[in-house]
Scaffold this motif. Sequence first.
Motif, PDB file in Angstrom:
ATOM      1  N   ALA A 193      -3.122  10.041   0.466  1.00 58.10           N
ATOM      2  CA  ALA A 193      -3.337  11.451   0.139  1.00 58.10           C
ATOM      3  C   ALA A 193      -4.809  11.834   0.244  1.00 58.10           C
ATOM      4  CB  ALA A 193      -2.806  11.746  -1.266  1.00 58.10           C
ATOM      5  N   VAL A 194      -5.694  11.007  -0.308  1.00 60.19           N
ATOM      6  CA  VAL A 194      -7.120  11.342  -0.257  1.00 60.19           C
ATOM      7  C   VAL A 194      -7.641  11.260   1.173  1.00 60.19           C
ATOM      8  CG1 VAL A 194      -7.952   9.008  -0.801  1.00 60.19           C
ATOM      9  CG2 VAL A 194      -9.363  10.979  -1.364  1.00 60.19           C
ATOM     10  N   ASP A 195      -7.060  10.369   1.993  1.00 58.88           N
ATOM     11  CA  ASP A 195      -7.449  10.312   3.407  1.00 58.88           C
ATOM     12  C   ASP A 195      -7.184  11.648   4.102  1.00 58.88           C
ATOM     13  OD1 ASP A 195      -8.362   7.719   3.355  1.00 58.88           O
ATOM     14  OD2 ASP A 195      -6.541   6.834   4.179  1.00 58.88           O
ATOM     15  N   GLU A 196      -6.103  12.302   3.713  1.00 60.52           N
ATOM     16  CA  GLU A 196      -5.765  13.594   4.319  1.00 60.52           C
ATOM     17  C   GLU A 196      -6.607  14.716   3.733  1.00 60.52           C
ATOM     18  OE1 GLU A 196      -2.018  16.687   4.239  1.00 60.52           O
ATOM     19  OE2 GLU A 196      -1.565  14.545   4.425  1.00 60.52           O
ATOM     20  N   TRP A 246     -14.007  10.384   2.789  1.00 63.03           N
ATOM     21  CA  TRP A 246     -14.300  10.052   1.394  1.00 63.03           C
ATOM     22  C   TRP A 246     -14.992   8.696   1.236  1.00 63.03           C
ATOM     23  CZ3 TRP A 246     -11.538   6.637  -2.208  1.00 63.03           C
ATOM     24  CH2 TRP A 246     -10.573   5.834  -1.598  1.00 63.03           C
ATOM     25  N   LEU A 247     -14.848   7.806   2.218  1.00 63.03           N
ATOM     26  CA  LEU A 247     -15.520   6.509   2.158  1.00 63.03           C
ATOM     27  C   LEU A 247     -16.531   6.309   3.289  1.00 63.03           C
ATOM     28  CD1 LEU A 247     -12.577   4.071   1.240  1.00 63.03           C
ATOM     29  CD2 LEU A 247     -14.349   4.970  -0.282  1.00 63.03           C
ATOM     30  N   SER A 248     -16.689   7.319   4.138  1.00 67.43           N
ATOM     31  CA  SER A 248     -17.544   7.175   5.312  1.00 67.43           C
ATOM     32  C   SER A 248     -19.011   6.996   4.923  1.00 67.43           C
ATOM     33  CB  SER A 248     -17.404   8.411   6.215  1.00 67.43           C
ATOM     34  OG  SER A 248     -18.344   8.368   7.269  1.00 67.43           O
ATOM     35  N   LYS A 249     -19.667   6.034   5.535  1.00 64.48           N
ATOM     36  CA  LYS A 249     -21.083   5.807   5.271  1.00 64.48           C
ATOM     37  C   LYS A 249     -21.949   6.955   5.780  1.00 64.48           C
ATOM     38  CE  LYS A 249     -20.736   0.762   5.243  1.00 64.48           C
ATOM     39  NZ  LYS A 249     -21.190  -0.514   5.854  1.00 64.48           N
ATOM     40  N   ASP A 250     -21.394   7.760   6.675  1.00 63.61           N
ATOM     41  CA  ASP A 250     -22.128   8.924   7.185  1.00 63.61           C
ATOM     42  C   ASP A 250     -22.036  10.128   6.244  1.00 63.61           C
ATOM     43  OD1 ASP A 250     -22.797   7.509   9.489  1.00 63.61           O
ATOM     44  OD2 ASP A 250     -20.939   8.092  10.491  1.00 63.61           O
ATOM     45  N   ASN A 251     -21.219   9.996   5.200  1.00 65.48           N
ATOM     46  CA  ASN A 251     -21.026  11.093   4.258  1.00 65.48           C
ATOM     47  C   ASN A 251     -21.909  10.861   3.028  1.00 65.48           C
ATOM     48  OD1 ASN A 251     -20.143  13.092   2.526  1.00 65.48           O
ATOM     49  ND2 ASN A 251     -18.130  12.173   2.175  1.00 65.48           N
ATOM     50  N   PRO A 252     -22.944  11.666   2.815  1.00 62.21           N
ATOM     51  CA  PRO A 252     -23.821  11.459   1.652  1.00 62.21           C
ATOM     52  C   PRO A 252     -23.111  11.682   0.326  1.00 62.21           C
ATOM     53  CG  PRO A 252     -24.354  13.526   2.762  1.00 62.21           C
ATOM     54  CD  PRO A 252     -23.377  12.819   3.642  1.00 62.21           C
ATOM     55  N   SER A 253     -21.970  12.380   0.359  1.00 61.36           N
ATOM     56  CA  SER A 253     -21.215  12.634  -0.874  1.00 61.36           C
ATOM     57  C   SER A 253     -19.989  11.734  -0.986  1.00 61.36           C
ATOM     58  CB  SER A 253     -20.769  14.107  -0.929  1.00 61.36           C
ATOM     59  OG  SER A 253     -21.871  14.975  -0.923  1.00 61.36           O
ATOM     60  N   ARG A 254     -19.986  10.625  -0.274  1.00 68.26           N
ATOM     61  CA  ARG A 254     -18.828   9.731  -0.290  1.00 68.26           C
ATOM     62  C   ARG A 254     -18.626   9.121  -1.681  1.00 68.26           C
ATOM     63  NH1 ARG A 254     -23.015   7.081   2.050  1.00 68.26           N
ATOM     64  NH2 ARG A 254     -23.605   5.037   1.201  1.00 68.26           N
ATOM     65  N   PHE A 255     -17.402   8.636  -1.912  1.00 70.43           N
ATOM     66  CA  PHE A 255     -17.114   7.903  -3.136  1.00 70.43           C
ATOM     67  C   PHE A 255     -17.599   6.466  -2.946  1.00 70.43           C
ATOM     68  CE2 PHE A 255     -14.229   5.446  -5.935  1.00 70.43           C
ATOM     69  CZ  PHE A 255     -14.612   6.023  -7.136  1.00 70.43           C
ATOM     70  N   TRP A 297     -15.709  12.487  -9.337  1.00 69.32           N
ATOM     71  CA  TRP A 297     -16.135  12.704  -7.949  1.00 69.32           C
ATOM     72  C   TRP A 297     -15.307  13.820  -7.298  1.00 69.32           C
ATOM     73  CZ3 TRP A 297     -13.365  11.891  -3.367  1.00 69.32           C
ATOM     74  CH2 TRP A 297     -14.124  11.915  -2.183  1.00 69.32           C
ATOM     75  N   LEU A 298     -14.006  13.832  -7.535  1.00 71.25           N
ATOM     76  CA  LEU A 298     -13.167  14.914  -7.008  1.00 71.25           C
ATOM     77  C   LEU A 298     -13.611  16.258  -7.577  1.00 71.25           C
ATOM     78  CD1 LEU A 298      -9.497  13.526  -7.081  1.00 71.25           C
ATOM     79  CD2 LEU A 298     -10.846  14.085  -5.053  1.00 71.25           C
ATOM     80  N   GLY A 299     -14.016  16.272  -8.845  1.00 69.73           N
ATOM     81  CA  GLY A 299     -14.495  17.508  -9.445  1.00 69.73           C
ATOM     82  C   GLY A 299     -15.722  18.053  -8.737  1.00 69.73           C
ATOM     83  N   GLU A 300     -16.619  17.166  -8.359  1.00 72.46           N
ATOM     84  CA  GLU A 300     -17.809  17.594  -7.625  1.00 72.46           C
ATOM     85  C   GLU A 300     -17.443  18.146  -6.256  1.00 72.46           C
ATOM     86  OE1 GLU A 300     -20.271  14.172  -7.551  1.00 72.46           O
ATOM     87  OE2 GLU A 300     -20.826  14.304  -9.674  1.00 72.46           O
ATOM     88  N   ARG A 301     -16.490  17.510  -5.593  1.00 68.18           N
ATOM     89  CA  ARG A 301     -16.045  18.013  -4.292  1.00 68.18           C
ATOM     90  C   ARG A 301     -15.372  19.391  -4.440  1.00 68.18           C
ATOM     91  NH1 ARG A 301     -18.335  14.116  -4.390  1.00 68.18           N
ATOM     92  NH2 ARG A 301     -19.930  15.703  -4.125  1.00 68.18           N
ATOM     93  N   ALA A 302     -14.652  19.573  -5.536  1.00 67.36           N
ATOM     94  CA  ALA A 302     -14.006  20.863  -5.775  1.00 67.36           C
ATOM     95  C   ALA A 302     -15.043  21.961  -5.965  1.00 67.36           C
ATOM     96  CB  ALA A 302     -13.086  20.774  -6.995  1.00 67.36           C
ATOM     97  N   GLU A 303     -16.083  21.661  -6.709  1.00 60.79           N
ATOM     98  CA  GLU A 303     -17.139  22.653  -6.927  1.00 60.79           C
ATOM     99  C   GLU A 303     -17.828  23.023  -5.614  1.00 60.79           C
ATOM    100  OE1 GLU A 303     -19.344  20.438  -9.770  1.00 60.79           O
ATOM    101  OE2 GLU A 303     -18.478  21.476 -11.479  1.00 60.79           O
ATOM    102  N   GLU A 304     -18.002  22.047  -4.746  1.00 57.30           N
ATOM    103  CA  GLU A 304     -18.689  22.300  -3.481  1.00 57.30           C
ATOM    104  C   GLU A 304     -17.937  23.301  -2.606  1.00 57.30           C
ATOM    105  OE1 GLU A 304     -21.027  18.015  -2.905  1.00 57.30           O
ATOM    106  OE2 GLU A 304     -19.199  18.441  -1.776  1.00 57.30           O
ATOM    107  N   VAL A 305     -16.611  23.321  -2.709  1.00 57.81           N
ATOM    108  CA  VAL A 305     -15.852  24.279  -1.897  1.00 57.81           C
ATOM    109  C   VAL A 305     -15.599  25.586  -2.630  1.00 57.81           C
ATOM    110  CG1 VAL A 305     -14.770  22.524  -0.445  1.00 57.81           C
ATOM    111  CG2 VAL A 305     -13.632  23.233  -2.567  1.00 57.81           C
ATOM    112  N   GLY A 306     -16.081  25.698  -3.876  1.00 59.10           N
ATOM    113  CA  GLY A 306     -16.010  26.972  -4.568  1.00 59.10           C
ATOM    114  C   GLY A 306     -15.015  27.083  -5.693  1.00 59.10           C
TER     115      GLY A 306
END
Length: 600
Positions: A140-143, A148-157, A201-210
């Motif tokens: 589910a999180v992959d979709e 979410w785990l990518s090293k290129d993502n500064p906000s990764r888990f 971490w999901l909460g932070e991602r939620a805030e980022e999208v508004g």
Amino acid sequence: MTYILPCMCIPRTTTTTCAPPIALHFVRRAYSRFPPARRRRLFQECRASPARKGSRTLVAATRQRYTDNELSSNYRQQDRESDEVDVCIVGGGPAGLSAAIKLKQLANDAGNEEFRVLLLEKAGEIGAHILSGNVIEPSAVDELLPDWLSKDNPSRFENATPATKDSMRLLTKNSSIPIPAPPQMNNHGNYIISLNQFSSWLGERAEEVGVEIYPGFAASEILYDHDGSVKGVATNDLGISRSGKPKSSFERGMEFHARVTLFAEGCHGSLTKQIIKKFNLRRDSQPQTYGLGLKEVWEVKPENFRPGEVVHSMGYPLPSNTYGGGWLYHFGENLVSLGLVVGLDYPNPWLAPYGEFQKLKHHPLYKSVIEGGKCISYGARALNEGGYQSIPKCAFPGGALIGDTAGFLNVPKIKGTHTAMRSGMLAAEAAYSALSKNSDSGTVFLYEYEDKLRASTIWKELYAVRNMRPSFSTPLGLYGGIVYSGLEAYIFRGKTPWTLKHHSTDHAATKKADEMPKIEYPKPDNEISFDILTSVSRTGTNHEEDQPVHLRVADWEAHARDQYPKFKGVENRFCPAGVYEYVEDESKDVGVRFQINAQK
């Protein structure tokens, strides 16, 4: 009285002593009225600034005061502040956060940045009421968040430990017998995580999208429209004494009105129970059954730490007529999550799940890992174990049930995070579609959500394992249940033409105390095992003494007179936090009085 709020309180409420929640509400309302671009810019600036430490202030809010006469009147009739949003979500766990993120992703992709999604969470911070230690299936999180785990993502888990080794053990008192693990328990490709950290971490991602997130706000009342449909929720009044009277610090709760309200309260949510009853959502399902999970996180000696190892056990210390099992998950840096799940349909009222958990830790399989280590946290929670047979109708006029509050736990797989997230995402898709098609103020019914659920992997998963859990409640018993579950896992694979039924309710399985053998538990050694008060001190929970008790008993003395002679204080033993207690009292007919220790 004026409160100066740190600017970080605008996009995200953190634990604070500088302002009461109602003052924060006025700040957030002002924030929500900003154009989306400005909201995002403010949010990004605040996160990057020293204001996170409270070094900069941005806005002031005024707290409402009431006179003594106003307080002495019926305070529940006083007006409440209200706000209108498109979707209101109750609960900040994986299901609620996934729904919020998906809704804002859909709205932002469509250029509808004014679409308001608001999430209420009773804990002071997102994740604070969620137990750590979890093996997550990442589908589910992959979709939802592919990087979410990518090293290129500064906000990764950054705190996911890949599962490297699985084992299943049947325990006797002093030995551990390897047994084949069913395919559902294969954890290849899964990750061991702290669910507390993951939710934060999901909460932070939620805030980022508004998404507008309000931690510290407990939804306590369902609001209904004139046609009986749900139109939102109200938060609890603050400053109410234990006696139910308003104090000088009284604050009226707030109303949040929404076209769609999603309930993601977790197992046995109080508002969910009201919704299920009002709309008769269980009319076509069997009663829900429950388990109690007790969990600790230990910091272990490096030589005992095996990163990525996942161990599950059955048998000891539970008697053969009681369903349940234990686990050991090695994750992070020298951290081990261990715990025990006990099915609440156990027949012996002398059994204490907390005592069984303490016994489990002294078994050589567990003791060899944690001996010499340090217990750093403890917690317990209820689990929905009914599975496929117990799923209620999930949509109702004005909203839907998502996540564990609806009962999507895959019991044989011992996983529910991915199904909870998936259900939230499906509900989000259905809600956004319905609101886009129906722009007027009429009642919204999420027919599409019910259809999506039945076509989803959630339904397929739970249908395939539907007979495993109930097989242990048949005359087959523990060992027969193991054999039957093996047949289901390897041969039948859920394709049998029959569906086993659950018993009526868990409490109906409890026998009278004089019909069952009494169980005496050893005293804790304070190294491996601990008394219940010590464990409760590690939960991080603390409640004011002078606040209302949300657990209610219609007649305290009548309850004791009726229940104590039959079950000899089963309430003392089934609670993993010592909340319920019988106290010796010679003035009472049965020699004891029943009390609730609400501070725990």
